[in-house]
Design an enzyme around this catalytic site. Structure first.
Site: not given
Length: 257
Positions: A127, A132, A176-177, A218-219, A222
């Site tokens: 995802g 991001q 998280c990246l 989570h997404e 953002h």
């Protein structure tokens, strides 16, 4: 990159992974910290006599991360100039605009979604939200399988919103990246109902449960400028503060959020 002790490994749970008892590889979301695991962990549970035993083992967290974990940052990805931004880049906190009808008709959003999938697969994730990669639009993409050959499972969500969520919650470890080298436990609803548009502007509704519900939440955070460390307990925030300070130092003085 940091190693986990056996004690800290015991606290990680299988929800971080898209796990298939028929030997699918363990994966994390692009939003989540991808993990390199030993071959023994990614193999099927053939040593268990039945599916019920395998399920019991899963619920009991017998699956443990037995090797060093690290984020997968692909750097430059062929076919796109998009990059995964690191905290505390201002775009991660910026407001994200609703996508307009003319943007959909122009093909601009379709092209962006395709490039986001390229980045997502390169990170070995499932995802990705537009902020991001520095695009402050309310757009997210995901493929629960994490397998680019299974393109029929790809989902693009334009202007998504949560219209209903469960009171029942669970507490699982996320990474998280955009926050390399750290993770923490986050409480989220077990299921949610979502309304969004597809690339043709058609509105649809979908219910997500379990793993997919956590990915979406989570997404979706953002898109609202909310980052998973915001949802940590006070103790959890204290634990990651040294790493956050390191990331701020790496980014520069303007980086504190």
């Amino acid at each position: 990159m940091r190693s986990f002790t056996n004690n800290s490994l015991m606290s990680l749970t299988a929800i971080l992974c898209s796990f298939n008892f028929q030997s699918r590889s363990l994966r994390h979301a692009a939003a989540f910290a991808p993990t390199q695991v030993t071959r023994g962990i990614t193999t099927s549970f053939s040593s268990f006599a039945s599916h019920s035993q395998r399920a019991s083992a899963y619920r009991s967290n017998i699956v443990r991360f037995m090797s060093t974990t690290e984020e997968v940052d692909p750097g430059k990805v062929d076919g796109t100039d998009l990059r995964v931004l690191k905290y505390p880049h201002p775009a991660l906190r910026a407001s994200n605009a609703e996508i307009e009808e003319d943007e959909l008709k122009s093909g601009e959003i379709s092209k962006l979604a395709k490039e986001m999938f390229l980045v997502m697969y390169a990170t070995e994730g499932v995802g990705l939200a537009a902020p991001q990669v520095g695009i402050n639009k309310r757009l997210m993409v995901y493929n629960e399988s994490g397998d680019k050959t299974k393109w029929l499972q790809e989902t693009v969500m334009v202007n998504p919103k949560i219209i209903e969520f469960s009171e029942a919650q669970d507490n699982e470890t996320e990474g998280c990246l955009s926050f390399p080298g750290m993770n923490g436990e986050v409480v989220r609803s077990k299921w949610i109902k979502v309304e969004a548009q597809n690339l043709k502007g058609k509105t649809f509704k979908k219910k997500f449960k379990g793993w997919e519900a956590r990915i979406f939440q989570h997404e979706y955070d953002h898109l609202d400028g909310v980052l998973y460390p915001d949802r940590l307990t006070e103790e959890g925030k204290e634990q990651v503060t040294p790493r956050l300070n390191e990331l701020i130092d790496d980014f520069g003085e303007e980086g504190a959020l």
